[in-house]
Design a protein around this motif. Structure first.
Motif, PDB file in Angstrom:
ATOM      1  N   PRO A  50      51.594  29.297   9.755  1.00  0.00           N
ATOM      2  CA  PRO A  50      50.998  28.526   8.655  1.00  0.00           C
ATOM      3  C   PRO A  50      51.967  28.143   7.546  1.00  0.00           C
ATOM      4  O   PRO A  50      51.810  27.088   6.923  1.00  0.00           O
ATOM      5  CB  PRO A  50      49.890  29.448   8.135  1.00  0.00           C
ATOM      6  N   ASP A  51      52.967  28.975   7.261  1.00  0.00           N
ATOM      7  CA  ASP A  51      53.896  28.629   6.183  1.00  0.00           C
ATOM      8  C   ASP A  51      54.800  27.456   6.571  1.00  0.00           C
ATOM      9  O   ASP A  51      55.114  26.602   5.732  1.00  0.00           O
ATOM     10  CB  ASP A  51      54.741  29.844   5.793  1.00  0.00           C
ATOM     11  N   CYS A  52      55.212  27.415   7.835  1.00  0.00           N
ATOM     12  CA  CYS A  52      55.985  26.252   8.282  1.00  0.00           C
ATOM     13  C   CYS A  52      55.110  24.993   8.299  1.00  0.00           C
ATOM     14  O   CYS A  52      55.598  23.893   7.994  1.00  0.00           O
ATOM     15  CB  CYS A  52      56.590  26.510   9.657  1.00  0.00           C
ATOM     16  N   ARG A  53      53.847  25.150   8.648  1.00  0.00           N
ATOM     17  CA  ARG A  53      52.939  24.006   8.575  1.00  0.00           C
ATOM     18  C   ARG A  53      52.815  23.513   7.125  1.00  0.00           C
ATOM     19  O   ARG A  53      52.812  22.309   6.856  1.00  0.00           O
ATOM     20  CB  ARG A  53      51.571  24.419   9.108  1.00  0.00           C
ATOM     21  N   LYS A  54      52.757  24.456   6.202  1.00  0.00           N
ATOM     22  CA  LYS A  54      52.613  24.103   4.790  1.00  0.00           C
ATOM     23  C   LYS A  54      53.839  23.363   4.280  1.00  0.00           C
ATOM     24  O   LYS A  54      53.731  22.350   3.568  1.00  0.00           O
ATOM     25  CB  LYS A  54      52.373  25.365   3.963  1.00  0.00           C
ATOM     26  N   VAL A  55      55.031  23.841   4.624  1.00  0.00           N
ATOM     27  CA  VAL A  55      56.231  23.175   4.121  1.00  0.00           C
ATOM     28  C   VAL A  55      56.398  21.811   4.762  1.00  0.00           C
ATOM     29  O   VAL A  55      56.878  20.863   4.117  1.00  0.00           O
ATOM     30  CB  VAL A  55      57.484  24.058   4.318  1.00  0.00           C
ATOM     31  N   LEU A  56      55.996  21.668   6.022  1.00  0.00           N
ATOM     32  CA  LEU A  56      56.079  20.366   6.672  1.00  0.00           C
ATOM     33  C   LEU A  56      55.126  19.374   6.018  1.00  0.00           C
ATOM     34  O   LEU A  56      55.507  18.228   5.739  1.00  0.00           O
ATOM     35  CB  LEU A  56      55.765  20.500   8.165  1.00  0.00           C
ATOM     36  N   ASP A  57      53.899  19.807   5.759  1.00  0.00           N
ATOM     37  CA  ASP A  57      52.946  18.932   5.076  1.00  0.00           C
ATOM     38  C   ASP A  57      53.482  18.493   3.715  1.00  0.00           C
ATOM     39  O   ASP A  57      53.362  17.327   3.330  1.00  0.00           O
ATOM     40  CB  ASP A  57      51.605  19.646   4.890  1.00  0.00           C
ATOM     41  N   TYR A  58      54.082  19.437   3.007  1.00  0.00           N
ATOM     42  CA  TYR A  58      54.626  19.126   1.681  1.00  0.00           C
ATOM     43  C   TYR A  58      55.761  18.107   1.793  1.00  0.00           C
ATOM     44  O   TYR A  58      55.817  17.128   1.026  1.00  0.00           O
ATOM     45  CB  TYR A  58      55.124  20.405   1.012  1.00  0.00           C
ATOM     46  N   ALA A  59      56.662  18.315   2.745  1.00  0.00           N
ATOM     47  CA  ALA A  59      57.803  17.407   2.901  1.00  0.00           C
ATOM     48  C   ALA A  59      57.344  15.997   3.270  1.00  0.00           C
ATOM     49  O   ALA A  59      57.861  15.000   2.737  1.00  0.00           O
ATOM     50  CB  ALA A  59      58.755  17.952   3.959  1.00  0.00           C
ATOM     51  N   LEU A  60      56.390  15.903   4.172  1.00  0.00           N
ATOM     52  CA  LEU A  60      55.899  14.582   4.567  1.00  0.00           C
ATOM     53  C   LEU A  60      55.177  13.896   3.403  1.00  0.00           C
ATOM     54  O   LEU A  60      55.306  12.677   3.218  1.00  0.00           O
ATOM     55  CB  LEU A  60      54.969  14.709   5.772  1.00  0.00           C
TER      56      LEU A  60
END
Length: 483
Positions: A50-60
Motif C-alpha cells: 500500500p505505501d508504494c501504491r500511495k507514493v505512485l498515486d502521489y507522483a502521478l
C-alpha cells in the motif's frame, strides 16, 4: 558545447533559480511517504504494498498537476509523459526506498529542510526521489522553453528497484513499450558505461543448541550495521567467555541479561553492498565473538563458525572466488541479512560480478565449493547479466561533452558494482545524478550518517539544481541524436 546548448543552459540557469522552493517542496512530498517495497503486502493494483501504491498515486497526481499525461502501469510503475510515450526519450527513476534502520538523528520521513545547508534529510531524498523530481522539472523546462522535440519525453517511476527490479521485469513480460533510449539518474555523473552482473539468493544451515535467536540486517544489498542474538546462557558466563576477545571486537558488543538468558548485540557500519569496503559487517562481528568465545553447543557452533568464515571478507577471498577485471573492478560478495527460524539459519547473498565473469558459472562454483563445504544449502538463487556500452558510443561521448561543458569536469566514464535499471530496461544508460558539492553532509552530520542507504540520508540541493540543468541539455541532445 554548441551555441544552441549554451543558450539552453542559460535559460535553465534562470529557471532553476526561480523555482528552488518548488524543488524542495516536491521532494518533501515524495519523501514523506514511507514507500518501502513490500511484495509480501501485495494487493490488486498494488504489487509492492500500500505505501508504494500511495507514493505512485502521489507522483502521478503531481505530474497531472503540472499538465502532463500519466500512465499507471498496474501499480508496478508509472509514467509522466510529454508528447508520444511510445516514441520517446526516457528518464527512469524509482520511488521505493530501503528500510530505515536505527540510529537516525532526524526523523526519517519528516523530510526536514535545513536552509543553512540547503539540504533535505530523509529516506529516499537522494535515492531516488530527488532525482525523480529533477526529471519532472527537466520536462517542465523543455515544454516551457518551447524546445523543438522530435520525440516525446517520458519520466518512468518504478516501485521495486531496491528489491530486485521486479517492477521493470514485469513490464517487459507484459509487453509494455519502453522509451527508445532512457537515462537513469541513480548513480553519479558522468556516464556509467559498465555495471557488474549479480547473484542474489539465500543460504540455509542447521542451527540448533543454546543459540535460540539470531537476527541481522534488513535488506540484502546493505552491509548490516546491527546484529543481535539470544543465548540460553547466564549473562555472567557470557561476559567471562568474552574476556578472550580482542579489545576492538569487544568494544563493538553489548551484553545484557534477558528472561531467556543473554542478549548479545553487535554494532558495525552500514555500506552499500556494491562498495562493501566502506562498511563493517555486524554479522561478522557477532559470529566471530560467538565462535572465539567457545560458548556455543550443538549445531549452532558449526553454523556460526561457517557464517563467520563467509563474512570474513566481502570480496570472495574466503570462498576462493576472488576475481577482478580491468573494465569493472573486483568481485564483491556480501551476506547482509541473517535470521534464525525453526532451527535453521537463513543467510542472504548479494554478489556483484565483474563483466568478464559469468554469474551463472560463478554461482555454480560457489555451490559446488565453499557454500556446500561449509554446510550450507542454496534455498533460493537468481542471477543477472552485466550491462556494458562502449566508451566511444556517440551517446556516451555526447553526454560526456555536455557534462564537461556545464561543470568543467574532466571526469571520465566509469564502471560500478551497483545495479540500476540499466541492467533490466532496454537501451537505458545510467547518467547521474550524483555530483560533488561545495557543502557536504559531513558539515553537519557525524561519520556514518548521510549516505543513500544509511542513517540520515541527505540530498544536497545544489546537486539537484545542477543535475537538472545537465538533464535538460542531455534530453535535448539525445532527441536530436536519435532518429
Amino acid at each position: 558545447m554548441e551555441e544552441k546548448y549554451t543558450k539552453l543552459l542559460a535559460q535553465a540557469d534562470k529557471w532553476v533559480e526561480e523555482h528552488k522552493d518548488e524543488f524542495v517542496s516536491e521532494i518533501q512530498g515524495l519523501v514523506r511517504i514511507p514507500s518501502v517495497s513490500r511484495a509480501d503486502l501485495a494487493e490488486p493494483g498494488a504489487p509492492f504494498g500500500p505505501d508504494c501504491r500511495k507514493v505512485l498515486d502521489y507522483a502521478l497526481e503531481r505530474g497531472r498537476f503540472y499538465g502532463f499525461d500519466t500512465i499507471d502501469h498496474d501499480g508496478y510503475a508509472g509514467s509522466v509523459c510529454l508528447g508520444d510515450p511510445d516514441n520517446s526519450i526516457g528518464m527512469i527513476a524509482h520511488l521505493d526506498v530501503v528500510p530505515v534502520g536505527d540510529g537516525w538523528i532526524y526523523p526519517p520521513f519528516d523530510a526536514m529542510y535545513l536552509p543553512e545547508y540547503d539540504a533535505i534529510v530523509g529516506r529516499g531524498t537522494d535515492d531516488n526521489k530527488g532525482p525523480a523530481v529533477l526529471g519532472l522539472f527537466a520536462m517542465r523546462m523543455l515544454r516551457e522553453f518551447g524546445w523543438p522535440l522530435k520525440h516525446g519525453i517520458r519520466l518512468m517511476c518504478g516501485m521495486s528497484e531496491e528489491t530486485g527490479m521486479q517492477d521493470m521485469s514485469a513490464l517487459l513480460e507484459k509487453g509494455v513499450t519502453f522509451p527508445k533510449l532512457s537515462l537513469v539518474p541513480d548513480s553519479g555523473f558522468p556516464v556509467n558505461y559498465a555495471q557488474k552482473g549479480s547473484i542474489g539468493g539465500e543460504l540455509e544451515i542447521p542451527c540448533e543448541g543454546n543459540l535460540i535467536a539470531f537476527d541481522a540486517g534488513s535488506v540484502r544489498n546493505v552491509v548490516p550495521d546491527h546484529a543481535e542474538c539470544t543465548l540460553t546462557v547466564e549473562v555472567d558466563v557470557v561476559k567471562n567467555a568474552f574476556a578472550v576477545l580482542d579489545e576492538e571486537l569487544a568494544s563493538a558488543l553489548t551484553v545484557t541479561a534477558s528472561d531467556k538468558g543473554t542478549v548479545v548485540t553487535a554494532t558495525g557500519r552500514a555500506a552499500h553492498a556494491a562498495g562493501p569496503a566502506a562498511g563493517i559487517s555486524a554479522i561478522q562481528l557477532l559470529t566471530r565473538a560467538l565462535t572465539q568465545s567457545g560458548l556455543l553447543e550443538g549445531s549452532c557452533a558449526k553454523a556460526m563458525a561457517s557464517v563467520c568464515e563467509l563474512t570474513s571478507d566481502p570480496f570472495g577471498e574466503s570462498e576462493g572466488v576472488a576475481f577482478r577485471d580491468e573494465a569493472s573492478g573486483e568481485l564483491t560478495l556480501v551476506y547482509g541479512v541473517a535470521h534464525l527460524k525453526d532451527g535453521v539459519l537463513q543467510l542472504s547473498i548479494d554478489s556483484r560480478v565483474p563483466i568478464s565473469c559469468d554469474p551463472d558459472d560463478l554461482c555454480g562454483r560457489l555451490t559446488a565449493g565453499a557454500w556446500t563445504n561449509l554446510g550450507f544449502t542454496v534455498a533460493r538463487r537468481s542471477t543477472s547479466k552485466p550491462f556494458y556500452i562502449p566508451k566511444d558510443d556517440p551517446r556516451v561521448t555526447g553526454l560526456q561533452e555536455l557534462y564537461k561543458g556545464i561543470t568543467g569536469s574532466e571526469a571520465q566514464p566509469y564502471s560500478m558494482g551497483g545495479g540500476t535499471y540499466s541492467r533490466v530496461v532496454p537501451n537505458a544508460i545510467t547518467f547521474g545524478a550524483g555530483l560533488p558539492t561545495a557543502k557536504n553532509p559531513s558539515d553537519f552530520l557525524p561519520e556514518g550518517h548521510g549516505a543513500c542507504h544509511g542513517k540520515d540520508e541527505v540530498v544536497m540541493m545544489e546537486k539537484i539544481y545542477t543535475a537538472t540543468k545537465i538533464y535538460v541539455l542531455a534530453l535535448a541532445y539525445l532527441d536530436e541524436l536519435l532518429d
